[in-house]
Design an enzyme around this catalytic site. Structure first.
Site, PDB file in Angstrom:
ATOM      1  N   ASP A 291      -1.700   5.635  -4.567  1.00 26.82           N
ATOM      2  CA  ASP A 291      -1.722   4.237  -4.987  1.00 26.82           C
ATOM      3  C   ASP A 291      -0.290   3.678  -4.982  1.00 26.82           C
ATOM      4  O   ASP A 291       0.683   4.427  -5.015  1.00 26.82           O
ATOM      5  CB  ASP A 291      -2.311   4.122  -6.406  1.00 26.82           C
ATOM      6  CG  ASP A 291      -2.522   2.668  -6.814  1.00 26.82           C
ATOM      7  OD1 ASP A 291      -2.503   2.391  -8.022  1.00 26.82           O
ATOM      8  OD2 ASP A 291      -2.690   1.806  -5.932  1.00 26.82           O
ATOM      9  N   ASN A 292      -0.166   2.360  -4.929  1.00 27.72           N
ATOM     10  CA  ASN A 292       1.109   1.659  -5.129  1.00 27.72           C
ATOM     11  C   ASN A 292       2.189   1.962  -4.101  1.00 27.72           C
ATOM     12  O   ASN A 292       3.380   1.989  -4.448  1.00 27.72           O
ATOM     13  CB  ASN A 292       1.682   1.983  -6.522  1.00 27.72           C
ATOM     14  CG  ASN A 292       0.691   1.761  -7.621  1.00 27.72           C
ATOM     15  OD1 ASN A 292       0.317   2.699  -8.319  1.00 27.72           O
ATOM     16  ND2 ASN A 292       0.234   0.528  -7.788  1.00 27.72           N
TER      17      ASN A 292
ATOM     18  N   ASP B 107      -1.307   8.835  -8.510  1.00 25.77           N
ATOM     19  CA  ASP B 107      -1.216   7.500  -9.129  1.00 25.77           C
ATOM     20  C   ASP B 107      -0.385   7.574 -10.403  1.00 25.77           C
ATOM     21  O   ASP B 107      -0.750   7.003 -11.446  1.00 25.77           O
ATOM     22  CB  ASP B 107      -2.628   6.979  -9.421  1.00 25.77           C
ATOM     23  CG  ASP B 107      -2.620   5.523  -9.884  1.00 25.77           C
ATOM     24  OD1 ASP B 107      -3.571   5.127 -10.607  1.00 25.77           O
ATOM     25  OD2 ASP B 107      -1.661   4.809  -9.555  1.00 25.77           O
TER      26      ASP B 107
ATOM     27  N   LYS C 224       6.098   6.613  -9.522  1.00 23.02           N
ATOM     28  CA  LYS C 224       6.341   6.529  -8.063  1.00 23.02           C
ATOM     29  C   LYS C 224       7.453   7.482  -7.608  1.00 23.02           C
ATOM     30  O   LYS C 224       7.429   7.993  -6.495  1.00 23.02           O
ATOM     31  CB  LYS C 224       6.673   5.098  -7.683  1.00 23.02           C
ATOM     32  CG  LYS C 224       7.896   4.513  -8.382  1.00 23.02           C
ATOM     33  CD  LYS C 224       7.968   3.034  -8.181  1.00 23.02           C
ATOM     34  CE  LYS C 224       9.189   2.300  -8.697  1.00 23.02           C
ATOM     35  NZ  LYS C 224       9.998   2.836  -9.717  1.00 23.02           N
TER      36      LYS C 224
ATOM     37  N   GLU D 200      -3.357  -4.365  -8.554  1.00 22.83           N
ATOM     38  CA  GLU D 200      -4.588  -4.505  -9.348  1.00 22.83           C
ATOM     39  C   GLU D 200      -4.567  -5.756 -10.219  1.00 22.83           C
ATOM     40  O   GLU D 200      -3.557  -6.117 -10.802  1.00 22.83           O
ATOM     41  CB  GLU D 200      -4.800  -3.268 -10.230  1.00 22.83           C
ATOM     42  CG  GLU D 200      -3.666  -2.903 -11.150  1.00 22.83           C
ATOM     43  CD  GLU D 200      -2.752  -1.870 -10.541  1.00 22.83           C
ATOM     44  OE1 GLU D 200      -2.713  -1.752  -9.311  1.00 22.83           O
ATOM     45  OE2 GLU D 200      -2.051  -1.196 -11.291  1.00 22.83           O
TER      46      GLU D 200
HETATM   47  O1  LIG Z   1       3.489   3.418 -13.412  1.00 25.60           O
HETATM   48  C1  LIG Z   1       2.470   3.278 -12.717  1.00 25.60           C
HETATM   49  N1  LIG Z   1       1.760   4.377 -12.382  1.00 25.60           N
HETATM   50  C2  LIG Z   1       0.634   4.287 -11.624  1.00 25.60           C
HETATM   51  N2  LIG Z   1       0.155   3.145 -11.170  1.00 25.60           N
HETATM   52  C3  LIG Z   1       0.809   1.973 -11.476  1.00 25.60           C
HETATM   53  C4  LIG Z   1       0.276   0.755 -11.007  1.00 25.60           C
HETATM   54  O2  LIG Z   1      -0.870   0.815 -10.275  1.00 25.60           O
HETATM   55  C5  LIG Z   1       0.899  -0.454 -11.305  1.00 25.60           C
HETATM   56  C6  LIG Z   1       2.077  -0.494 -12.039  1.00 25.60           C
HETATM   57  C7  LIG Z   1       2.676  -1.837 -12.289  1.00 25.60           C
HETATM   58  C8  LIG Z   1       4.015  -2.083 -12.060  1.00 25.60           C
HETATM   59  C9  LIG Z   1       4.527  -3.356 -12.277  1.00 25.60           C
HETATM   60  C10 LIG Z   1       3.706  -4.390 -12.718  1.00 25.60           C
HETATM   61  F1  LIG Z   1       4.211  -5.614 -12.924  1.00 25.60           F
HETATM   62  C11 LIG Z   1       2.352  -4.134 -12.947  1.00 25.60           C
HETATM   63  C12 LIG Z   1       1.834  -2.865 -12.732  1.00 25.60           C
HETATM   64  C13 LIG Z   1       2.619   0.711 -12.532  1.00 25.60           C
HETATM   65 CL1  LIG Z   1       4.054   0.680 -13.502  1.00 25.60          CL
HETATM   66  C14 LIG Z   1       1.993   1.965 -12.255  1.00 25.60           C
HETATM   67 MG   LIG Z   2      -1.418   2.760  -9.688  1.00 31.11          MG
END
Ligand SMILES: O=c1[nH]cnc2c(O)cc(-c3ccc(F)cc3)c(Cl)c12
Ligand SMILES: [Mg+2]
Length: 215
Positions: free
Chosen positions: A169-170, A141, A144, A199
């Site tokens: 995740d993601n 996590d 990416k 999330e």
């Molecule tokens: O960098 C991340 N590392 C691990 N998990 C992440 C995640 O779960 C979400 C996001 C993210 C991206 C764009 C946005 F508009 C809101 C949230 C990130 Cl940026 C990460």
């Molecule tokens: Mg994440």
């Protein structure tokens, strides 16, 4: 996600959560992120998917890459069996500081060990440093663009074994297409996709990918 968020969430937890009550700390973080400001924790909806795979794996040695504020480490710590442990790698010392405070506040400092540093610098010595041969469950996590590199490192370093569960995740948003292509086309991984939402968002698709290592 701004750099100033972690101290605010720490402050909120210290003021509003019950010390030593890990489930309450998780709930307080989720309520804050739904109502006040979004954070890049795995969150409650995807967190429930993580919980289920974690319980199925019932792991003794757990590795997380990307600790952030410690939210997912807390989710897993509350499901850990006796004498099991979580090692979580965090490259940002600011995030690691906040995570250590939140994990200690929740009373999980003996079950969760934060390893500070970049994943490619920590992984080569993690086995001897942590007294672990292989990990039974891995939660990826972090950034990416590093997912695929780090999975290959885990394999080459012999840090995963027959049946190890890897949750990522993601895989939709922000997305890790090279990682997905790698695990789904490799004969050594049995993959399952779990569609969900980003999330603390209602309308943005995301997903978790489970890969069981079968060399
Ligand atoms: O960098 C991340 N590392 C691990 N998990 C992440 C995640 O779960 C979400 C996001 C993210 C991206 C764009 C946005 F508009 C809101 C949230 C990130 Cl940026 C990460
Ligand atoms: Mg994440």
């Amino acid at each position: 996600h701004d750099e100033e968020f972690p101290p605010r969430i720490l402050d909120h937890v210290m003021k509003n959560a019950i010390k030593g009550d890990v489930t309450n700390v998780i709930d307080v973080i989720d309520k804050y992120c739904w109502s006040v400001e979004i954070a890049m924790n795995v969150g409650d909806v995807k967190g429930a998917i993580l919980d289920k795979s974690f319980l199925e794996a019932s792991p003794k040695n757990v590795l997380e890459i990307g600790c952030y504020c410690g939210y997912s480490a807390l989710r897993m710590s509350r499901l850990l069996k006796e004498d099991a442990k979580i090692f979580t790698i965090e490259a940002s010392s600011q995030y690691a500081d906040v995570a250590q405070e939140i994990i200690s506040f929740a009373g999980m400092e003996k079950k969760v060990q934060i390893l500070r540093g970049l994943s490619d610098e920590v992984l080569p010595t993690i086995a001897e440093k942590c007294g672990v041969r292989t990990f039974d469950f891995v939660f990826i996590d972090h950034a990416k663009e590093l997912y695929k590199r780090d999975l290959i490192m885990l394999e080459n370093l012999g840090l995963i074994r027959q049946g190890t569960t890897i949750m990522a995740d993601n895989v939709i948003f922000p997305g890790c297409p090279d990682y997905l292509e790698y695990v789904r086309n490799s004969p050594k991984f049995e993959c399952t996709n779990y569609p969900s939402k980003l999330e603390y968002c209602e309308n943005r698709e995301d997903a978790m990918e489970k890969s069981i290592y079968l060399p």
